[in-house]
Scaffold this active site. Sequence first.
Site, mmCIF file in Angstrom:
data_model
loop_
_atom_site.group_PDB
_atom_site.id
_atom_site.type_symbol
_atom_site.label_atom_id
_atom_site.label_comp_id
_atom_site.label_asym_id
_atom_site.label_seq_id
_atom_site.Cartn_x
_atom_site.Cartn_y
_atom_site.Cartn_z
ATOM 1 C CB VAL A 104 -6.710 -19.723 -97.624
ATOM 2 C CG1 VAL A 104 -6.209 -18.630 -96.524
ATOM 3 C CG2 VAL A 104 -5.011 -20.087 -98.398
ATOM 4 C CB CYS A 105 -9.511 -19.117 -94.200
ATOM 5 S SG CYS A 105 -10.555 -18.629 -92.852
ATOM 6 C CB SER A 106 -14.106 -21.117 -94.356
ATOM 7 O OG SER A 106 -14.317 -19.895 -95.161
ATOM 8 C CB THR A 124 -10.485 -25.099 -91.771
ATOM 9 O OG1 THR A 124 -11.166 -23.980 -92.627
ATOM 10 C CG2 THR A 124 -11.263 -25.977 -90.911
#
Length: 333
Positions: A104-106, A124
């Site tokens: 998730v995300c970074s 991302t």
Amino acid sequence: MQQRSVLVVLFDGVQSLDVTGPMEVFAGASRFPEASYGLRTASLDGAPVRSSCGLTLIPDGSLADAATPHTLLVPGGQGTRAPAPALIDWLRANGPRPDRLVSVCSGALLLAAAGQLDGHRVTTHWNVCDHLARTYPAVEVDPEPIFVRDGRLATSAGVTAGIDLALALVEEDHGRDMALTVARHLVVFLRRPGNQSQFSAQLTAQTARREPLREVQHWITEHPGADLTVESLAARARLSPRHFARAFQAETGMTPGRYVDRVRLEQARRLLEDTTDGVAQIARACGYGTPEAMRRAFVKALGTAPAEYRRRFSPRPAAASPGRPGTTGYLTH
């Protein structure tokens, strides 16, 4: 019924919503007898971690003692900027083992550092896409979608996109009705396809510096069904068509035609999701002219026709049977 275990990796500087958002989705699905997710969290040494917002998270145990899960989820956050080498080593050794590997995300930066993304298409958070692509050239970074599935690997954009991805995984495991019920309970919509852009056209394009061009941008957004040819827009900006086209692209980073296409697609999607207007009516309102022209635009951009898009992503009435997916009985548990 086989339980699907989910292990969420914790570390100092983790984004708390990247952790709690997907976990709430899986926990919500587990309220039903036909679904079961075993949720656990773990840090390197089993010690509490402090999230990027200052919230302290207490893990269930250490990564060293954690059994191989069905789904390994790696959240993002400020802590991905300078991760502990031992965490990367653990991901390198254990990343290939689960049935599903999710970031998730970074969190994608951690998986990339551990060599888990090489040769895969991923996404991302928009703010780190360029960094991910430059630092790990073996990774195919797509900055557009809110989430990407590539085999057993699933990656998502920032924060709330992790909820979208978790809902997609629940839908994959247990069907759309259950995922839709969980989405309703969380007061989110099961409507965003993975290939939906992280940005609206207005966010993707830069705001023009010169007032006449900014006014044209606002006009396009507010009047998608109008005559939006370069000639018409140039006249509104009091520029020649050639000068207007060059200036618009120079200041927004996008050609007038591409900007118009994105605005019209967003408006058409919004009307399909939020209204009961017919496809022909929406096509006229959004400047496509005919349903066939709108269908071609949807297939090209989203890989699906307008009617199918509405069927998949427009909220539907809940079923009447209490206590089952798609019912309000969920809210009483």
